[in-house]
Design an enzyme around this catalytic site. Structure first.
Site, PDB file in Angstrom:
ATOM      1  CG  HIS A 296     -29.856  54.884 -48.693  1.00 40.81           C
ATOM      2  ND1 HIS A 296     -28.498  54.745 -48.720  1.00 40.81           N
ATOM      3  CD2 HIS A 296     -30.223  54.703 -47.399  1.00 40.81           C
ATOM      4  CE1 HIS A 296     -28.053  54.487 -47.488  1.00 40.81           C
ATOM      5  NE2 HIS A 296     -29.086  54.469 -46.677  1.00 40.81           N
TER       6      HIS A 296
ATOM      7  CG  ASP B  91     -25.988  55.449 -50.627  1.00 39.05           C
ATOM      8  OD1 ASP B  91     -26.599  54.382 -50.461  1.00 39.05           O
ATOM      9  OD2 ASP B  91     -26.575  56.539 -50.765  1.00 39.05           O
ATOM     10  CG  HIS B  92     -26.285  50.257 -46.969  1.00 33.55           C
ATOM     11  ND1 HIS B  92     -26.790  51.287 -46.229  1.00 33.55           N
ATOM     12  CD2 HIS B  92     -27.288  49.355 -47.064  1.00 33.55           C
ATOM     13  CE1 HIS B  92     -28.040  51.017 -45.893  1.00 33.55           C
ATOM     14  NE2 HIS B  92     -28.376  49.844 -46.393  1.00 33.55           N
TER      15      HIS B  92
HETATM   16  N1  LIG Z   1     -25.639  50.675 -37.301  1.00 34.51           N
HETATM   17  C1  LIG Z   1     -26.131  50.766 -38.539  1.00 34.51           C
HETATM   18  O1  LIG Z   1     -26.943  49.941 -38.981  1.00 34.51           O
HETATM   19  C2  LIG Z   1     -25.690  51.858 -39.433  1.00 34.51           C
HETATM   20  C3  LIG Z   1     -24.785  52.800 -39.019  1.00 34.51           C
HETATM   21  N2  LIG Z   1     -24.378  53.774 -39.877  1.00 34.51           N
HETATM   22  C4  LIG Z   1     -23.412  54.784 -39.452  1.00 34.51           C
HETATM   23  O2  LIG Z   1     -22.232  54.158 -38.957  1.00 34.51           O
HETATM   24  C5  LIG Z   1     -21.680  54.913 -37.912  1.00 34.51           C
HETATM   25  C6  LIG Z   1     -21.550  54.024 -36.663  1.00 34.51           C
HETATM   26  O3  LIG Z   1     -22.826  53.602 -36.289  1.00 34.51           O
HETATM   27  P1  LIG Z   1     -23.071  52.506 -35.168  1.00 34.51           P
HETATM   28  O4  LIG Z   1     -22.033  51.440 -35.216  1.00 34.51           O
HETATM   29  O5  LIG Z   1     -24.489  52.137 -35.266  1.00 34.51           O
HETATM   30  O6  LIG Z   1     -22.860  53.351 -33.834  1.00 34.51           O
HETATM   31  P2  LIG Z   1     -22.563  52.818 -32.362  1.00 34.51           P
HETATM   32  O7  LIG Z   1     -23.068  53.866 -31.437  1.00 34.51           O
HETATM   33  O8  LIG Z   1     -22.994  51.420 -32.155  1.00 34.51           O
HETATM   34  O9  LIG Z   1     -20.979  52.793 -32.313  1.00 34.51           O
HETATM   35  C7  LIG Z   1     -20.228  53.976 -32.224  1.00 34.51           C
HETATM   36  C8  LIG Z   1     -18.781  53.581 -32.129  1.00 34.51           C
HETATM   37  O10 LIG Z   1     -18.004  54.754 -31.999  1.00 34.51           O
HETATM   38  C9  LIG Z   1     -16.995  54.495 -31.046  1.00 34.51           C
HETATM   39  N3  LIG Z   1     -16.551  55.731 -30.442  1.00 34.51           N
HETATM   40  C10 LIG Z   1     -17.313  56.681 -29.848  1.00 34.51           C
HETATM   41  N4  LIG Z   1     -16.519  57.674 -29.384  1.00 34.51           N
HETATM   42  C11 LIG Z   1     -15.258  57.330 -29.712  1.00 34.51           C
HETATM   43  C12 LIG Z   1     -14.004  57.936 -29.521  1.00 34.51           C
HETATM   44  N5  LIG Z   1     -13.884  59.120 -28.903  1.00 34.51           N
HETATM   45  N6  LIG Z   1     -12.901  57.300 -29.965  1.00 34.51           N
HETATM   46  C13 LIG Z   1     -13.004  56.110 -30.603  1.00 34.51           C
HETATM   47  N7  LIG Z   1     -14.158  55.490 -30.815  1.00 34.51           N
HETATM   48  C14 LIG Z   1     -15.268  56.095 -30.378  1.00 34.51           C
HETATM   49  C15 LIG Z   1     -17.679  53.614 -30.043  1.00 34.51           C
HETATM   50  O11 LIG Z   1     -16.707  52.875 -29.368  1.00 34.51           O
HETATM   51  P3  LIG Z   1     -16.342  53.032 -27.822  1.00 34.51           P
HETATM   52  O12 LIG Z   1     -17.607  53.343 -27.106  1.00 34.51           O
HETATM   53  O13 LIG Z   1     -15.748  51.708 -27.526  1.00 34.51           O
HETATM   54  O14 LIG Z   1     -15.370  54.131 -27.789  1.00 34.51           O
HETATM   55  C16 LIG Z   1     -18.459  52.696 -30.939  1.00 34.51           C
HETATM   56  O15 LIG Z   1     -17.647  51.632 -31.378  1.00 34.51           O
HETATM   57  C17 LIG Z   1     -22.606  56.125 -37.726  1.00 34.51           C
HETATM   58  O16 LIG Z   1     -22.133  57.176 -38.523  1.00 34.51           O
HETATM   59  C18 LIG Z   1     -23.926  55.629 -38.302  1.00 34.51           C
HETATM   60  O17 LIG Z   1     -24.734  56.681 -38.757  1.00 34.51           O
HETATM   61  C19 LIG Z   1     -24.815  53.815 -41.175  1.00 34.51           C
HETATM   62  C20 LIG Z   1     -25.717  52.909 -41.646  1.00 34.51           C
HETATM   63  C21 LIG Z   1     -26.258  51.878 -40.810  1.00 34.51           C
HETATM   64  O1  LIG Z   2     -29.025  53.833 -43.983  1.00 32.12           O
HETATM   65  C1  LIG Z   2     -30.020  53.369 -43.483  1.00 32.12           C
HETATM   66  O2  LIG Z   2     -30.574  52.292 -44.055  1.00 32.12           O
HETATM   67  C2  LIG Z   2     -31.437  51.456 -43.314  1.00 32.12           C
HETATM   68  C3  LIG Z   2     -32.172  50.624 -44.341  1.00 32.12           C
HETATM   69  O3  LIG Z   2     -31.243  49.834 -45.017  1.00 32.12           O
HETATM   70  P1  LIG Z   2     -31.722  48.502 -45.746  1.00 32.12           P
HETATM   71  O4  LIG Z   2     -30.491  48.033 -46.420  1.00 32.12           O
HETATM   72  O5  LIG Z   2     -32.239  47.591 -44.672  1.00 32.12           O
HETATM   73  O6  LIG Z   2     -32.806  48.913 -46.674  1.00 32.12           O
HETATM   74  C4  LIG Z   2     -32.402  52.228 -42.461  1.00 32.12           C
HETATM   75  O7  LIG Z   2     -33.121  51.349 -41.611  1.00 32.12           O
HETATM   76  C5  LIG Z   2     -31.630  53.212 -41.599  1.00 32.12           C
HETATM   77  O8  LIG Z   2     -32.542  54.020 -40.866  1.00 32.12           O
HETATM   78  C6  LIG Z   2     -30.765  54.089 -42.450  1.00 32.12           C
HETATM   79  O9  LIG Z   2     -29.904  54.852 -41.617  1.00 32.12           O
END
Ligand SMILES: NC(=O)C1=CN([C@@H]2O[C@H](COP(=O)(O)OP(=O)(O)OC[C@H]3O[C@@H](n4cnc5c(N)ncnc54)[C@H](OP(=O)(O)O)[C@@H]3O)[C@@H](O)[C@H]2O)C=CC1
Ligand SMILES: O=C1O[C@H](COP(=O)(O)O)[C@@H](O)[C@H](O)[C@H]1O
Length: 502
Positions: A251, A188-189
């Site tokens: 959070h 939980d960041h």
């Molecule tokens: N982005 C953010 O700010 C935040 C994200 N999160 C959480 O982090 C996680 C990732 O989010 P995010 O990076 O935004 O998502 P993205 O959609 O940007 O990335 C998803 C990743 O999953 C990989 N992937 C999908 N299918 C497969 C597979 N079958 N095998 C291996 N890799 C796979 C994709 O790679 P490829 O297509 O190359 O296979 C890609 O690297 C989620 O659970 C999200 O809720 C939490 C807080 C904030």
């Molecule tokens: O986990 C999440 O947090 C961000 C907000 O994070 P913050 O560190 O910028 O306060 C939120 O935008 C996003 O929807 C949520 O998945």
């Protein structure tokens, strides 16, 4: 937050990031590891291996990540040659996480590195993928001979941890069938933020606040996490989530625990987590017919941003035009225990609000006897402790003071502690702290299975009640740039209070 005075360098470590080609790694994880490297916290023997199906090799993957460092690392490119020194530690494995036969690539990588380093390595598997992929990947990982090694293998699971109580329980059960609890780091960041960790210092390293930190002196607590941004391209995810699941279940309830928990006897991970879970257990479960009294939701409508028209939530990409997903949620919680009986905790969050601001306000009760003439204080306010988590990072104590002059006039004033002026150190990013903690095996700032479970139990009646309301016209709409729907003020006004904005 390592509990030792100076963090030890972790032992030889390989971090495998499932979802290495994704947004989170690009913007947060690799920039955090890079900053840790620049600050001298990483061991000499470490590797970061991105995993995904996208067509990268080691070189093209490094090029892609270098762009992320440029844009998102607080240190940017760092000193000369810093990236050139860091990047050889970075590699890429092209594989599908669902393909069990491909997992020998991971085992081969570990074997090769350990042979080169002449020592066994700690191994971290970071699940930076959509939640539905986690069970399959965890199951495939469990086939690797070393995965059960509690001392050196850890798995980090990103939020959301489940979609509801049932799915969170299933995910916990699955993970626990393959890994021991001490191997699982549910991230939980918010808990990695400096200002959030400082809540423990504020409360438990000072005598000043603790005697009055209870329902006898605290009238109410407000926790706000307001965002000015909208979906940031995550419409597909958000549409299935909403503000309550996205921010409050995790959070904000974790922040509430830090405010409400009893003093720990030590900073052992389980001692802190026990104290936090006690808070969650004590939180009042709301009856279905009470939900409308304690919870309000809303959705942003059309408006204007930076002089341009901005679309309503229902017009965003990946969103149902009749969506009932809330982009704003406000809830009044009660913690039914000796310390907090009767003190409301008002919690709210939303997208496209008036300001980016995460703030905790502790409002104290009025002085028991007010001997001053009424006209002395036209702007009289209760004592109040305002803890700004972000983007401002400060703590302000508001109290009454006599305005200089020959008349007896009182005004509210503030004493302020500000990180920027009190400390010269740079603030580490939340993910830096949390990744270093995983490497050090310190789970204090991570959620245990029972915390996740309790937090879901608390929000489920609200989610169920909202899910049963399907008339799109019934969703309160708020203007982007406002503080949410008008209905939100009713929550506090009903008790004679108001939200503290700005
Ligand atoms: N982005 C953010 O700010 C935040 C994200 N999160 C959480 O982090 C996680 C990732 O989010 P995010 O990076 O935004 O998502 P993205 O959609 O940007 O990335 C998803 C990743 O999953 C990989 N992937 C999908 N299918 C497969 C597979 N079958 N095998 C291996 N890799 C796979 C994709 O790679 P490829 O297509 O190359 O296979 C890609 O690297 C989620 O659970 C999200 O809720 C939490 C807080 C904030
Ligand atoms: O986990 C999440 O947090 C961000 C907000 O994070 P913050 O560190 O910028 O306060 C939120 O935008 C996003 O929807 C949520 O998945």
């Amino acid at each position: 937050m390592t509990t030792s005075p100076a963090p030890q360098r972790p032992p030889a470590t390989i971090v495998f990031i499932f979802g290495g080609s994704g947004d989170l790694n690009f913007r947060k994880l690799t920039p955090a590891l890079y900053n840790l490297f620049l600050d001298g916290y990483l061991p000499e023997q470490f590797d970061v291996v991105g995993i995904g199906r996208s067509d990268y090799n080691d070189d093209t993957f490094r090029e892609r990540l270098a762009e992320g460092i440029d844009e998102f690392s607080r240190r940017k490119n760092g000193p000369e040659n810093a990236w050139a020194t860091f990047s050889p530690h970075v590699g890429y494995l092209r594989m599908d996480g669902g393909d069990a036969a491909a997992y020998h690539l991971i085992a081969d990588r570990v074997k090769a590195r350990e042979a080169e380093w002449g020592a066994p390595a700690n191994i971290i598997f970071y699940m930076s993928v959509a939640p539905q992929l986690v069970p399959g990947i965890a199951t495939n990982l469990s086939q690797l001979s070393f995965c059960g090694d509690k001392n050196r293998v850890r798995i980090v699971v990103e939020k959301p941890f489940g979609h509801d109580l049932q799915s969170a329980r299933e995910l916990n059960a699955l993970l626990l069938s393959h890994f021991a609890e001490e191997q699982i780091y549910r991230i939980d960041h918010y808990l990695g933020k400096e200002t959030v960790q400082n809540l423990l210092a504020l409360r438990f390293a000072n005598t000043l606040f603790e005697p009055i930190w209870n329902h006898n002196y605290v009238e109410y607590v407000q926790l706000t996490a307001a965002e000015t941004v909208g979906l940031e391209g995550r419409g597909g995810y958000y549409e299935g989530s909403g503000a309550l699941r996205d921010m409050i279940q995790n959070h904000l309830l974790q922040l509430l625990c830090m405010v409400a928990m009893e003093p720990p006897t030590s900073f052992e991970a389980d001692e802190i987590r026990n104290k936090k879970v006690d808070v969650l257990r004590a939180m009042r479960r709301v009856a279905p017919d009470q939900v409308d009294t304690i919870a309000v939701r809303g959705q942003y409508g059309t408006g204007e941003k930076a002089g341009k028209p901005s679309p309503a939530y229902r017009q965003e990409e990946g969103v149902n035009p009749e969506s009932m997903t809330e982009t704003f949620a406000a809830v009044t919680f009660f913690c039914d225990n000796w310390r907090w009986e009767g003190t409301p905790f008002y919690v709210r969050t939303g997208k496209h609000l008036a300001a980016k601001s995460s703030v905790i306000t502790v409002q104290f009760r009025p002085a028991p006897h007010y001997a001053f003439p009424n006209e002395a204080s036209k702007t009289w306010q209760h004592n109040c402790l305002i803890i700004s988590i972000q983007p401002d990072m400060n703590i302000r104590l508001r109290f009454q003071a006599k305005r200089p002059g020959q008349t007896l006039a009182l005004d509210p004033v503030e004493m302020e502690f500000n990180y920027d002026t009190s400390f010269k150190e740079q603030q580490p990013e939340a993910y830096e702290t949390l990744l270093l903690d995983v490497m050090a095996g310190d789970a204090t700032l991570f959620m245990r299975a029972d915390q996740v479970d309790e937090a879901w139990q608390i929000v489920m009646p609200i989610l169920d009640h909202w899910a049963a309301q399907t008339d799109p016209a019934a969703m309160p709409i708020y203007a982007p740039g406002s503080w949410g729907p008008d209905e939100a003020s009713k929550l506090t006004e009903r008790d004679g209070f108001s939200w503290m904005n700005g």
